[in-house]
Design an enzyme around this catalytic site. Structure first.
Site, PDB file in Angstrom:
ATOM      1  N   ASP A   1       0.845  -1.198   0.000  1.00 32.29           N
ATOM      2  CA  ASP A   1       0.000   0.000   0.000  1.00 32.29           C
ATOM      3  C   ASP A   1       0.880   1.248   0.000  1.00 32.29           C
ATOM      4  O   ASP A   1       1.594   1.509   0.963  1.00 32.29           O
ATOM      5  CB  ASP A   1      -0.903  -0.031   1.244  1.00 32.29           C
ATOM      6  CG  ASP A   1      -1.961   1.055   1.233  1.00 32.29           C
ATOM      7  OD1 ASP A   1      -1.965   1.883   0.299  1.00 32.29           O
ATOM      8  OD2 ASP A   1      -2.788   1.082   2.165  1.00 32.29           O
TER       9      ASP A   1
ATOM     10  N   HIS B   1      -0.487   4.090   0.025  1.00 31.64           N
ATOM     11  CA  HIS B   1      -1.302   4.894   0.947  1.00 31.64           C
ATOM     12  C   HIS B   1      -1.523   6.322   0.458  1.00 31.64           C
ATOM     13  O   HIS B   1      -1.866   7.221   1.248  1.00 31.64           O
ATOM     14  CB  HIS B   1      -0.639   4.922   2.336  1.00 31.64           C
ATOM     15  CG  HIS B   1      -1.621   4.952   3.471  1.00 31.64           C
ATOM     16  ND1 HIS B   1      -1.842   6.074   4.239  1.00 31.64           N
ATOM     17  CD2 HIS B   1      -2.454   4.005   3.969  1.00 31.64           C
ATOM     18  CE1 HIS B   1      -2.749   5.812   5.167  1.00 31.64           C
ATOM     19  NE2 HIS B   1      -3.138   4.560   5.016  1.00 31.64           N
TER      20      HIS B   1
ATOM     21  N   GLU C   1      -1.362  -0.606  -3.948  1.00 36.49           N
ATOM     22  CA  GLU C   1      -2.578   0.129  -3.606  1.00 36.49           C
ATOM     23  C   GLU C   1      -2.308   1.622  -3.539  1.00 36.49           C
ATOM     24  O   GLU C   1      -1.292   2.051  -2.993  1.00 36.49           O
ATOM     25  CB  GLU C   1      -3.098  -0.356  -2.249  1.00 36.49           C
ATOM     26  CG  GLU C   1      -4.369   0.337  -1.791  1.00 36.49           C
ATOM     27  CD  GLU C   1      -4.937  -0.276  -0.527  1.00 36.49           C
ATOM     28  OE1 GLU C   1      -5.611   0.449   0.233  1.00 36.49           O
ATOM     29  OE2 GLU C   1      -4.720  -1.487  -0.289  1.00 36.49           O
TER      30      GLU C   1
ATOM     31  N   GLU D   1     -10.536   3.499  -1.801  1.00 38.45           N
ATOM     32  CA  GLU D   1     -11.039   3.744  -0.446  1.00 38.45           C
ATOM     33  C   GLU D   1     -11.431   5.197  -0.239  1.00 38.45           C
ATOM     34  O   GLU D   1     -12.196   5.512   0.666  1.00 38.45           O
ATOM     35  CB  GLU D   1      -9.998   3.335   0.596  1.00 38.45           C
ATOM     36  CG  GLU D   1      -8.751   4.195   0.625  1.00 38.45           C
ATOM     37  CD  GLU D   1      -7.675   3.622   1.518  1.00 38.45           C
ATOM     38  OE1 GLU D   1      -7.488   4.165   2.625  1.00 38.45           O
ATOM     39  OE2 GLU D   1      -7.038   2.641   1.120  1.00 38.45           O
TER      40      GLU D   1
ATOM     41  N   HIS E   1     -12.529  -2.250   0.897  1.00 38.65           N
ATOM     42  CA  HIS E   1     -11.691  -1.664   1.944  1.00 38.65           C
ATOM     43  C   HIS E   1     -12.402  -1.804   3.287  1.00 38.65           C
ATOM     44  O   HIS E   1     -13.585  -1.507   3.400  1.00 38.65           O
ATOM     45  CB  HIS E   1     -11.486  -0.184   1.611  1.00 38.65           C
ATOM     46  CG  HIS E   1     -10.666   0.588   2.590  1.00 38.65           C
ATOM     47  ND1 HIS E   1     -11.215   1.450   3.504  1.00 38.65           N
ATOM     48  CD2 HIS E   1      -9.321   0.649   2.777  1.00 38.65           C
ATOM     49  CE1 HIS E   1     -10.253   2.018   4.211  1.00 38.65           C
ATOM     50  NE2 HIS E   1      -9.091   1.551   3.792  1.00 38.65           N
TER      51      HIS E   1
END
Length: 382
Positions: free
Chosen positions: A183, A185, A209, A235, A285
């Site tokens: 991720d 992020h 991700e 997400e 998510h």
């Protein structure tokens, strides 16, 4: 049957629960929350209650449209999360009335159990090899880890090397078929995201991700060009209209709508169907609580393109209160062999321990995500 009351509970570690009551004694639970903005979403739920009190809870689609379209302003994290939790609770009520899990009311299951992954490493990824071995020993077949700490627009090669070393450590600690997702992020900007994505390509990851923030469509295109690793995102997208551009431009292989952020089960069912038409998977998510996970699993049961499910058991955010603590029967999430069974109880399939919820609501929380800064003092993406 009429809706009579909406009651919210701010509970540790960082969650918001909702109970909707009716005049016939049937109630349902939802989880409307934005991490770090629980009280703001709580206020939005109470404002939306003006549209719901006295209404028939069975009219889920109509009530969703009323909440979404009934005001001039719409969309966004807070508003869509409020709708999401309300929608979850309405499906929970409907399932109680018909004595069936929500997935049966959505057409019936395409699967009996769902593959899940475990989080390792924390916000600043550390000791990932040990954590990966523990996840493997616990029966998980995949993990997700943050790629890196904060990165500036132009950063040093040693930070890229550190990411590669951590991922390799997880590979060495597990098996060749063990899934490793990384991720970014949204904390990595395009110049470094391109480098990092290219360097990780040889690691044969499950997915990367949020390689860049989803609103940076042009940057996503650039990352897409330098990697064959599947890209996951979503997400921080809150409706089918926001996911539409991602699908039309082929920017992701896996969509990650959050059933507590993106309008609930009603909206995420539509997002999943849109993704299926583009041969794109979903992996909802869910670093959240048990009601949110139960809603995700109801969707996973009916969405053929559901590939893997995030869940928060043991995640670093849950210190003091974990995923199973608020359930009367924690065994409903019986993880085995890297899978979890689809809950079979009515509605969302879980029974909330209301006494424990009320006790912990007296404790509450004011969770906030960390605020990071770069070496020059400017704010960094978390």
């Amino acid at each position: 049957m009429k809706i009579t009351r909406l009651e919210t509970f701010v509970v540790p570690p960082r969650w918001l629960f909702l109970k909707i009551e009716t005049d016939e004694g049937v109630s349902g639970w939802g989880e409307p929350v934005v991490e770090g903005r629980a009280h703001t979403v709580q206020a939005a739920v109470q404002e939306l209650s003006d549209l719901l009190i006295g209404q028939d809870p069975a009219r889920i689609e109509d009530l969703w449209q009323v909440m979404h379209r009934g005001g001039f302003y719409r969309g966004g994290a807070v508003f869509m999360s409020a709708i999401a939790g309300i929608d979850q609770a309405l499906w929970d009520i409907k399932g109680q009335v018909y004595g069936a899990p929500a997935y049966q009311l959505l057409g019936g299951p395409v699967r009996d159990r769902m593959r899940v992954y475990s989080w390792i490493g924390g916000d600043r990824p550390d000791d990932v090899a040990r954590a990966a071995r523990a996840a493997l020993a616990a029966g998980f077949t995949a993990v997700k880890m943050n790629a890196t700490e904060e990165l500036s627009y132009l950063d040093v090669p040693s930070k890229i090397d550190a990411v590669l070393a951590r991922v390799q450590a997880v590979r060495d600690a597990t098996t060749p078929d063990f899934g490793v997702a990384v991720d970014f992020h949204g904390r990595v900007h395009l110049p470094m995201a391109r480098v990092l994505a290219r360097e990780l390509d040889a690691m044969r990851l499950l997915f990367i991700e949020e390689p860049v923030l989803s609103e940076n469509v042009e940057a996503l295109r650039e990352v897409r060009r330098v990697t064959t690793t599947p890209i996951a995102l979503g997400e921080r997208l809150y409706s089918r209209w926001e996911f539409k551009t991602v699908l039309q431009e082929g920017l992701a292989d896996i969509l990650q709508p959050d059933l507590s952020h993106a309008g609930g089960l009603t909206e995420c069912r539509k997002i999943a169907a849109m993704a299926e038409a583009y041969d794109v998977a979903i992996a909802p998510h869910c670093p959240l609580g048990p009601i949110a996970l139960a809603a995700c699993l109801q969707l996973d049961a009916v969405a053929h393109n559901a590939a893997i499910q995030e869940q928060s058991l043991g995640i670093h955010y849950n210190e003091g209160s974990d995923l199973l603590d608020y359930l009367s029967d924690p065994a409903v999430f019986a993880y085995s062999g890297g899978f979890v069974p689809i809950p079979q109880g009515p509605g969302l399939g879980v029974t909330v321990n209301e006494e424990h919820v009320r006790a912990l609501a007296r404790v509450g929380h004011r969770w906030r995500n960390p605020l990071w800064r770069h070496a020059d003092g400017s704010v960094a993406e978390w």
